[in-house]
Design a protein around this motif. Structure first.
Motif, PDB file in Angstrom:
ATOM      1  N   ASP A 143       0.796  -1.054   0.000  1.00  0.00           N
ATOM      2  CA  ASP A 143       0.018  -0.158  -0.091  1.00  0.00           C
ATOM      3  C   ASP A 143       0.806   1.268   0.095  1.00  0.00           C
ATOM      4  O   ASP A 143       0.751   2.216  -0.804  1.00  0.00           O
ATOM      5  CB  ASP A 143      -1.015   0.007   1.283  1.00  0.00           C
ATOM      6  N   THR A 144       2.013   1.219   0.878  1.00  0.00           N
ATOM      7  CA  THR A 144       2.719   2.551   0.900  1.00  0.00           C
ATOM      8  C   THR A 144       3.522   2.549  -0.360  1.00  0.00           C
ATOM      9  O   THR A 144       3.466   3.942  -0.896  1.00  0.00           O
ATOM     10  CB  THR A 144       4.046   2.167   2.021  1.00  0.00           C
ATOM     11  N   VAL A 145       3.995   1.493  -1.361  1.00  0.00           N
ATOM     12  CA  VAL A 145       4.640   1.851  -2.473  1.00  0.00           C
ATOM     13  C   VAL A 145       3.741   2.400  -3.439  1.00  0.00           C
ATOM     14  O   VAL A 145       3.760   3.418  -4.303  1.00  0.00           O
ATOM     15  CB  VAL A 145       5.235   0.523  -2.791  1.00  0.00           C
ATOM     16  N   LEU A 146       2.413   1.937  -3.377  1.00  0.00           N
ATOM     17  CA  LEU A 146       1.411   2.217  -4.298  1.00  0.00           C
ATOM     18  C   LEU A 146       1.066   3.749  -4.142  1.00  0.00           C
ATOM     19  O   LEU A 146       0.761   4.609  -5.161  1.00  0.00           O
ATOM     20  CB  LEU A 146       0.206   1.357  -4.299  1.00  0.00           C
ATOM     21  N   ASP A 147       0.951   4.056  -2.786  1.00  0.00           N
ATOM     22  CA  ASP A 147       0.589   5.527  -2.597  1.00  0.00           C
ATOM     23  C   ASP A 147       1.771   6.548  -2.919  1.00  0.00           C
ATOM     24  O   ASP A 147       1.524   7.719  -3.420  1.00  0.00           O
ATOM     25  CB  ASP A 147       0.616   5.810  -1.084  1.00  0.00           C
ATOM     26  N   GLN A 148       2.864   6.072  -2.902  1.00  0.00           N
ATOM     27  CA  GLN A 148       4.274   6.971  -3.331  1.00  0.00           C
ATOM     28  C   GLN A 148       4.094   7.115  -4.616  1.00  0.00           C
ATOM     29  O   GLN A 148       4.259   8.033  -5.268  1.00  0.00           O
ATOM     30  CB  GLN A 148       5.326   6.134  -2.763  1.00  0.00           C
ATOM     31  N   LEU A 149       3.685   6.116  -5.566  1.00  0.00           N
ATOM     32  CA  LEU A 149       3.540   6.193  -6.820  1.00  0.00           C
ATOM     33  C   LEU A 149       2.553   6.974  -7.364  1.00  0.00           C
ATOM     34  O   LEU A 149       2.586   7.980  -8.295  1.00  0.00           O
ATOM     35  CB  LEU A 149       3.581   4.843  -7.497  1.00  0.00           C
ATOM     36  N   LEU A 191       2.828  12.204 -21.037  1.00  0.00           N
ATOM     37  CA  LEU A 191       1.579  12.159 -20.376  1.00  0.00           C
ATOM     38  C   LEU A 191       0.779  11.095 -20.780  1.00  0.00           C
ATOM     39  O   LEU A 191       0.435  10.284 -19.913  1.00  0.00           O
ATOM     40  CB  LEU A 191       0.857  13.438 -20.976  1.00  0.00           C
ATOM     41  N   ARG A 192       1.127  10.373 -22.191  1.00  0.00           N
ATOM     42  CA  ARG A 192       0.630   9.110 -22.701  1.00  0.00           C
ATOM     43  C   ARG A 192       1.267   8.061 -21.780  1.00  0.00           C
ATOM     44  O   ARG A 192       0.535   7.032 -21.377  1.00  0.00           O
ATOM     45  CB  ARG A 192       0.766   8.793 -23.870  1.00  0.00           C
ATOM     46  N   ARG A 193       2.558   8.308 -21.499  1.00  0.00           N
ATOM     47  CA  ARG A 193       3.336   6.870 -20.618  1.00  0.00           C
ATOM     48  C   ARG A 193       2.599   7.226 -19.079  1.00  0.00           C
ATOM     49  O   ARG A 193       2.588   5.959 -18.599  1.00  0.00           O
ATOM     50  CB  ARG A 193       4.734   7.126 -20.725  1.00  0.00           C
ATOM     51  N   LEU A 194       2.447   8.275 -18.854  1.00  0.00           N
ATOM     52  CA  LEU A 194       1.949   8.568 -17.369  1.00  0.00           C
ATOM     53  C   LEU A 194       0.607   7.906 -17.331  1.00  0.00           C
ATOM     54  O   LEU A 194       0.136   7.171 -16.282  1.00  0.00           O
ATOM     55  CB  LEU A 194       2.086  10.066 -16.840  1.00  0.00           C
ATOM     56  N   ASP A 195      -0.360   7.905 -18.375  1.00  0.00           N
ATOM     57  CA  ASP A 195      -1.795   7.360 -18.255  1.00  0.00           C
ATOM     58  C   ASP A 195      -1.549   5.985 -18.184  1.00  0.00           C
ATOM     59  O   ASP A 195      -2.427   5.271 -17.295  1.00  0.00           O
ATOM     60  CB  ASP A 195      -2.492   7.770 -19.422  1.00  0.00           C
ATOM     61  N   GLU A 196      -0.546   5.513 -19.053  1.00  0.00           N
ATOM     62  CA  GLU A 196      -0.306   3.763 -18.823  1.00  0.00           C
ATOM     63  C   GLU A 196       0.112   3.467 -17.624  1.00  0.00           C
ATOM     64  O   GLU A 196      -0.328   2.400 -16.925  1.00  0.00           O
ATOM     65  CB  GLU A 196       0.612   3.394 -20.194  1.00  0.00           C
ATOM     66  N   LEU A 197       1.028   4.114 -17.081  1.00  0.00           N
ATOM     67  CA  LEU A 197       1.381   3.699 -15.638  1.00  0.00           C
ATOM     68  C   LEU A 197       0.432   4.007 -14.620  1.00  0.00           C
ATOM     69  O   LEU A 197       0.467   2.980 -13.641  1.00  0.00           O
ATOM     70  CB  LEU A 197       2.703   4.528 -15.378  1.00  0.00           C
ATOM     71  N   GLU A 198      -0.319   4.880 -14.726  1.00  0.00           N
ATOM     72  CA  GLU A 198      -1.445   4.972 -13.811  1.00  0.00           C
ATOM     73  C   GLU A 198      -2.394   3.710 -13.822  1.00  0.00           C
ATOM     74  O   GLU A 198      -2.977   3.371 -13.034  1.00  0.00           O
ATOM     75  CB  GLU A 198      -2.136   6.329 -13.945  1.00  0.00           C
ATOM     76  N   ARG A 199      -2.672   3.391 -15.305  1.00  0.00           N
ATOM     77  CA  ARG A 199      -3.480   2.226 -15.406  1.00  0.00           C
ATOM     78  C   ARG A 199      -3.034   0.844 -14.653  1.00  0.00           C
ATOM     79  O   ARG A 199      -3.723   0.080 -14.300  1.00  0.00           O
ATOM     80  CB  ARG A 199      -3.853   2.048 -16.889  1.00  0.00           C
ATOM     81  N   SER A 242       8.464  -3.723 -11.206  1.00  0.00           N
ATOM     82  CA  SER A 242       8.753  -3.134 -12.922  1.00  0.00           C
ATOM     83  C   SER A 242       7.975  -1.861 -12.949  1.00  0.00           C
ATOM     84  O   SER A 242       8.671  -0.894 -13.560  1.00  0.00           O
ATOM     85  CB  SER A 242       7.972  -4.146 -13.748  1.00  0.00           C
ATOM     86  N   LEU A 243       7.034  -1.848 -12.226  1.00  0.00           N
ATOM     87  CA  LEU A 243       6.053  -0.329 -12.216  1.00  0.00           C
ATOM     88  C   LEU A 243       7.105   0.708 -11.702  1.00  0.00           C
ATOM     89  O   LEU A 243       7.265   1.905 -12.215  1.00  0.00           O
ATOM     90  CB  LEU A 243       4.903  -0.512 -11.660  1.00  0.00           C
ATOM     91  N   VAL A 244       7.695   0.401 -10.749  1.00  0.00           N
ATOM     92  CA  VAL A 244       8.577   1.596 -10.019  1.00  0.00           C
ATOM     93  C   VAL A 244       9.854   1.855 -10.840  1.00  0.00           C
ATOM     94  O   VAL A 244      10.114   3.101 -11.146  1.00  0.00           O
ATOM     95  CB  VAL A 244       9.094   0.859  -8.548  1.00  0.00           C
ATOM     96  N   ARG A 245      10.545   0.651 -11.469  1.00  0.00           N
ATOM     97  CA  ARG A 245      11.439   1.043 -12.511  1.00  0.00           C
ATOM     98  C   ARG A 245      10.976   2.054 -13.650  1.00  0.00           C
ATOM     99  O   ARG A 245      11.565   2.924 -14.109  1.00  0.00           O
ATOM    100  CB  ARG A 245      11.937  -0.342 -12.999  1.00  0.00           C
ATOM    101  N   ASP A 246       9.786   1.421 -14.170  1.00  0.00           N
ATOM    102  CA  ASP A 246       9.307   2.451 -15.321  1.00  0.00           C
ATOM    103  C   ASP A 246       8.914   4.034 -14.808  1.00  0.00           C
ATOM    104  O   ASP A 246       8.962   4.679 -15.465  1.00  0.00           O
ATOM    105  CB  ASP A 246       8.231   1.686 -15.983  1.00  0.00           C
TER     106      ASP A 246
END
Length: 162
Positions: free
Chosen positions: A63-69, A88-96, A149-153
């Motif tokens: 939960d903490t990691v997801l909140d920080q992201l 912005l498109r990459r940000l949208d994809e990361l948020e999904r 992987s999400l954190v690295r991206d």
């Protein structure tokens, strides 16, 4: 095919160790005892690792990691006027991806908190519980890999946005 060869190899090694443990020379017996001891130590260490990860999971590590992201994504969006459309498109994809991981995490937590269903006729409760625990551990490991992987991206995106 490879899986079968690996299983066969492990079975062969186990058979040799058991044979040497009971019927081998004193040197072979000592060697087998040492291997069994080291295997027991490795299994114990792996079990302790799993217990530690479960405690971290229960305490909200993910939960903490997801909140920080989420906070990082909001910061990038606030500076969106200085960022190009590709970012912005990459940000949208990361948020999904983050939302998907959050749903998976919520599902795992709901399953852990749900009472165990009544065992089906002919199936032992221990087998069902062990299977469920192994499945949960596998799902947690997959979630951890996806989260890493999400954190690295995200780090790559933040570096690009700056």
């Amino acid at each position: 095919m490879i899986r079968s060869l690996i299983k066969l190899g492990l079975l062969l090694v186990a058979a040799i160790l058991v044979y040497n443990y009971f019927f081998g020379t004193s040197e072979e017996k000592a060697q087998s005892k040492e291997v069994f001891k080291k295997t027991g130590d490795a299994i114990g260490a792996a079990w302790n690792l799993l217990k530690t990860e479960k405690q971290k999971f229960d305490s909200g590590k993910y939960d903490t990691v997801l909140d920080q992201l989420g906070n990082a994504y909001r910061a990038v969006r606030e500076r969106a006027e200085y960022v190009d459309e590709k970012v912005l498109r990459r940000l949208d994809e990361l948020e999904r991806r983050k939302a998907s991981l959050q749903k998976q995490l919520d599902a795992i937590e709901r399953e852990e908190q749900a009472p165990a269903p009544a065992p089906k006729k002919g199936i032992k409760t221990d087998q069902t519980q062990t299977s469920k625990s192994a499945d949960q551990d596998r799902r947690k490991a997959e979630l951890q890999r996806a989260l890493d992987s999400l954190v690295r991206d995200t780090e790559a995106l933040l570096d690009e946005a700056q």
